[in-house]
Design an enzyme around this catalytic site. Structure first.
Site, PDB file in Angstrom:
ATOM      1  N   ASP A   1     -98.089  22.239 -29.896  1.00 40.80           N
ATOM      2  CA  ASP A   1     -98.405  23.663 -29.934  1.00 40.80           C
ATOM      3  C   ASP A   1     -99.873  23.884 -29.593  1.00 40.80           C
ATOM      4  O   ASP A   1    -100.686  22.968 -29.674  1.00 40.80           O
ATOM      5  CB  ASP A   1     -98.127  24.233 -31.333  1.00 40.80           C
ATOM      6  CG  ASP A   1     -96.635  24.294 -31.631  1.00 40.80           C
ATOM      7  OD1 ASP A   1     -95.838  24.326 -30.671  1.00 40.80           O
ATOM      8  OD2 ASP A   1     -96.277  24.304 -32.823  1.00 40.80           O
TER       9      ASP A   1
ATOM     10  N   TYR B   1     -97.294  12.416 -37.105  1.00 42.11           N
ATOM     11  CA  TYR B   1     -98.169  13.577 -37.280  1.00 42.11           C
ATOM     12  C   TYR B   1     -99.017  13.404 -38.525  1.00 42.11           C
ATOM     13  O   TYR B   1     -98.585  12.797 -39.502  1.00 42.11           O
ATOM     14  CB  TYR B   1     -97.340  14.859 -37.462  1.00 42.11           C
ATOM     15  CG  TYR B   1     -96.637  15.324 -36.219  1.00 42.11           C
ATOM     16  CD1 TYR B   1     -97.219  16.271 -35.379  1.00 42.11           C
ATOM     17  CD2 TYR B   1     -95.370  14.838 -35.893  1.00 42.11           C
ATOM     18  CE1 TYR B   1     -96.563  16.709 -34.241  1.00 42.11           C
ATOM     19  CE2 TYR B   1     -94.704  15.267 -34.757  1.00 42.11           C
ATOM     20  CZ  TYR B   1     -95.305  16.203 -33.934  1.00 42.11           C
ATOM     21  OH  TYR B   1     -94.663  16.634 -32.815  1.00 42.11           O
TER      22      TYR B   1
ATOM     23  N   TYR C   1     -89.266  19.845 -35.235  1.00 40.57           N
ATOM     24  CA  TYR C   1     -90.207  20.944 -35.491  1.00 40.57           C
ATOM     25  C   TYR C   1     -90.915  20.624 -36.805  1.00 40.57           C
ATOM     26  O   TYR C   1     -90.391  20.886 -37.887  1.00 40.57           O
ATOM     27  CB  TYR C   1     -89.468  22.277 -35.591  1.00 40.57           C
ATOM     28  CG  TYR C   1     -88.929  22.779 -34.269  1.00 40.57           C
ATOM     29  CD1 TYR C   1     -89.797  23.189 -33.255  1.00 40.57           C
ATOM     30  CD2 TYR C   1     -87.559  22.858 -34.033  1.00 40.57           C
ATOM     31  CE1 TYR C   1     -89.310  23.663 -32.043  1.00 40.57           C
ATOM     32  CE2 TYR C   1     -87.061  23.331 -32.825  1.00 40.57           C
ATOM     33  CZ  TYR C   1     -87.943  23.730 -31.836  1.00 40.57           C
ATOM     34  OH  TYR C   1     -87.465  24.199 -30.642  1.00 40.57           O
TER      35      TYR C   1
END
Ligand SMILES: [Zn+2]
Ligand SMILES: [Zn+2]
Length: 433
Positions: A263, A326, A397
């Site tokens: 993003d 992440y 996501y």
């Protein structure tokens, strides 16, 4: 007549019939007359074929054979019996004499323009104007089995002269340079094959997208809405990477193919594979080490492992499913307690079901995806702040896995901790290749 017929089954009248149909229309040059028989006899030109046919018809006429032709086709013959063949200026009814002036001139233009490009091989193509197209159709109709299109002849003429002058070869399947002879506009248009460069990028800052987002109101021209910038963000990964490449190749623009994307507000600290496509490059041999050094002077983006790629590799890069790691710094609404946090250690290889996130629902179909979260590690940073290291499938996501998206993602960190999330600061720290 069939193409299967062997010698002896045809009648010579067949050739005379085709020639007569052509020569009764008006004046036709040897090239066009011969083109009606292009598939007969190898190793001679259409002009030579036309000369043979014309001589033969002239001979037959002088012999006394009754053949329907326009006599202006025979001005240069001295007949025995026939007299007073009208002399005067003639224009070929099929090619309109483009081979005497226009085609050679376009050939020179092609040579001049092609010289500006770096290429090993090329292909010539032709677009006819309406009149030439109709004439071509007529000739193909008169001699469907033995003729070829005038386009083939133009391509061959210009191709031959370019081969000699440029010392390059013709490539039919995948030419580096396409030379289009546009007879509608009477000009040469060149299109060079895209140059594909593979690499990996790291995104060092938040707030820029992967690909350039042009203003949706003005589509890049600049307007009040985008503050006359034409773009929605100050930069993009694509913009930084394309800059030296466009400069060095003389290309028009680029297309960016990333192996997934983060993003706008997410950094990517491990190298993410990509292929950048430079459209219409003039130079193909570029120093990728120099390109890399120029890109790496940017504060936003770093690249590594640049190498030339092919079009086929684009799909591989785009569809590669690499597991991601992440790091998230998450701020919760309520104070975190260690007892609750213990529950996070059960998150190993759990299936997570994700309905299309609310934030992208306006542009994507609403469906349920299942992804696997392989591992979650946590470290308390403050009363309400937590560092999470999340390892998961490509396409997970992650923000939604953390905040739960009002129950659309299950399970989620927020749901497990019974603690609503207020803020997430996210980095991709590992792309498993
Ligand atoms: Zn002609
Ligand atoms: Zn705008």
């Amino acid at each position: 007549m069939t193409t299967e017929s062997v010698s002896g089954e045809e009648n010579i009248a067949g050739i005379v019939k085709i020639a007569s149909k052509i020569l009764s229309i008006g004046y036709v040059c040897n090239r066009c007359l011969g083109r009606a028989f292009a598939k007969l006899l190898h190793g001679i030109t259409n002009e030579e074929r036309g000369k043979i046919i014309r001589d033969f018809i002239a001979l037959s006429l002088d012999f006394g054979v009754n053949i329907n032709v326009k006599m202006e086709n025979f001005q240069e013959y001295n007949f025995r019996k026939i007299e007073n063949v009208e002399q005067g200026k003639r224009v070929c009814q099929f090619c309109e004499d483009i081979f005497t002036y226009i085609v050679p001139k376009l050939g020179e233009e092609a040579f001049r323009k092609a010289k500006a490009y770096e290429f090993e091989n090329f292909l010539v193509g032709t677009v006819l104007n309406k009149k030439l197209y109709e004439n071509d159709e007529m000739l193909l109709k008169i001699s469907p089995e033995y003729s070829e299109s005038i386009k083939d002849e133009i391509n061959r003429e210009i191709g031959k002269s370019l081969c000699e002058k440029l010392d390059k070869i013709v490539e039919h399947k995948d030419p580096q340079l396409l030379i289009l002879v546009n007879l509608k506009k009477l000009r040469i248009e060149l299109k060079s094959k895209s140059l594909y460069i593979y690499g990996g990028y790291r995104k060092l800052v938040r707030g820029i997208p992967q690909t350039t987002w042009y203003c949706r109101r003005c589509r890049g021209k600049g307007c009040k809405f985008c503050n006359w910038k034409g773009k929605m963000y100050r930069s993009s990964i694509q913009q930084v990477i394309e800059k030296p490449l466009i400069k060095m190749t003389g290309g028009k623009r680029s297309r960016f193919h990333g192996s997934g994307r983060e993003d706008v507000d997410v950094r990517c600290l491990d190298y993410r594979p990509f292929i950048i496509e430079i459209i219409d490059p003039k130079k193909r041999n570029i120093d990728l080490e120099k390109v890399k050094n120029e890109i790496n002077r940017s504060k936003y983006v770093q690249v590594d492992d640049l190498k030339l790629a092919t079009k086929d590799e684009v799909i591989k890069v785009k569809e590669a499913k690499n597991d991601k790691v992440y790091r998230a710094i998450v701020t919760f609404s309520k104070i975190l307690n260690n007892m609750e946090l213990e529950k996070l250690s059960t998150l190993k290889n759990v299936k997570v079901s994700q309905k299309t996130p609310t934030r992208v629902l306006h542009r994507r179909t609403d469906l349920v995806r299942e992804r696997v979260v392989k591992n979650v590690e946590y470290r308390l940073l403050g009363k309400k702040r937590l560092e999470l290291i999340i390892e998961c499938d490509a396409g997970t996501y992650v923000k939604e896995f953390i905040h739960g998206d009002s129950g659309r993602t299950k399970p989620s960190i927020a749901e497990i901790l019974q603690n609503p999330v207020r803020k997430i600061v996210l980095d991709v720290i590992g792309i498993r290749k």
